[in-house]
Design an enzyme around this catalytic site. Structure first.
Site, PDB file in Angstrom:
ATOM      1  CG  ASP A   1      -1.921   1.129   1.203  1.00 46.67           C
ATOM      2  OD1 ASP A   1      -1.785   2.046   0.359  1.00 46.67           O
ATOM      3  OD2 ASP A   1      -2.849   1.110   2.037  1.00 46.67           O
TER       4      ASP A   1
ATOM      5  CG  ASN B   1       0.043   2.889 -13.775  1.00 47.74           C
ATOM      6  OD1 ASN B   1      -0.492   3.535 -14.669  1.00 47.74           O
ATOM      7  ND2 ASN B   1      -0.521   1.785 -13.268  1.00 47.74           N
TER       8      ASN B   1
ATOM      9  CE1 TYR C   1      -7.779  10.387 -11.934  1.00 44.33           C
ATOM     10  CE2 TYR C   1      -8.108  11.963 -13.709  1.00 44.33           C
ATOM     11  CZ  TYR C   1      -7.543  10.797 -13.229  1.00 44.33           C
ATOM     12  OH  TYR C   1      -6.729  10.044 -14.039  1.00 44.33           O
TER      13      TYR C   1
ATOM     14  CE  LYS D   1      -3.911  10.722 -12.074  1.00 41.17           C
ATOM     15  NZ  LYS D   1      -2.786   9.770 -11.926  1.00 41.17           N
TER      16      LYS D   1
END
Length: 231
Positions: free
Chosen positions: A63, A90, A155, A159
């Site tokens: 994790d 990723n 989100y 990012k």
């Protein structure tokens, strides 16, 4: 002159499915030793069974939102392969909803996975790479790390954060021979954020993103590319 990847070792997070699985396969085909990382132990077991490359692939359940687990990951990886030349961050999660519906639990999940975990991985990678004369880090961001859309507030925040982190580390790593870059793909044919791959057309193939990662990793020392946008 392009870099040769064969014989190098890479850590790839989010490796049990989608883009991460494609990156693992692509790097293995280039002769790279790969430490495949995910929380999904069953997915990692399937990955090992499918790749059939023996000791060149090490699957580690971890994790990466936990700093101590990240430290353990690097210890396990170096015990097996020694030097780590490549880290591909990723792993990511997404939730797309009006901001009023993004509660604290969902927000923490997105920011902890998409941004804080990337920070922990990069910090650990910098410590290792500084001791061993450099290396390469590729962070998988998203087109929504450069653009925005409605119902993607959390989100996008995560990012955009990855893009800013990567650009800062791109500069910070230069004196130590550490190259940091991002791949920012648009919609991809994966099951992500509850969306089936069959509903994400037109979209990139995961293999295209993996090829983009390999492209960055093989660039010569005379090129300082920090972003690769895939639409």
């Amino acid at each position: 002159m392009a870099r040769l990847l064969a014989g190098q070792t890479a850590i790839v997070t989010g490796a049990s499915k989608g883009i991460g699985r494609a990156i693992v396969r692509h790097l293995l085909e280039h002769g790279v030793n790969v430490v495949a990382v995910a929380r999904n132990e069953y997915g990692l077991e399937r990955l090992q069974e499918e790749m059939r490359v023996g000791k060149r692939l090490l699957a580690v359940a971890c994790d990466i939102r936990d700093q101590l687990e990240v430290e353990r990951l690097f210890e396990v990886a170096t015990d097996r392969f020694g030097r780590l030349e490549i880290v591909v961050n990723n792993a990511g999660v997404g939730a797309f909803a009006p901001i009023e519906e993004i509660d604290a639990v969902m927000l923490d999940e997105i920011l902890d996975t998409n941004l804080k975990a990337v920070f922990y991985m990069c910090r650990a990678a910098f410590g290792h790479m500084k001791r061993h004369g450099g290396g390469q880090i590729v962070n998988i961001a998203a087109l929504l790390g450069l653009e925005s859309e409605a119902h993607a507030s959390a989100y996008c925040a995560s990012k955009w954060g990855v893009m800013g982190l990567s650009e800062a580390l791109h500069l910070e790593g230069r004196p130590f021979g550490i190259r940091v870059a991002t791949v920012a793909p648009g919609p991809t044919q994966t099951e992500f954020a509850g969306s089936s791959s069959s509903t994400r057309h037109p979209a990139l193939r995961p293999e295209t993103v993996a090829e983009g990662v390999a492209y960055l990793l093989t660039q010569g020392d005379d090129i300082r590319m920090s972003q690769l946008v895939l639409r």
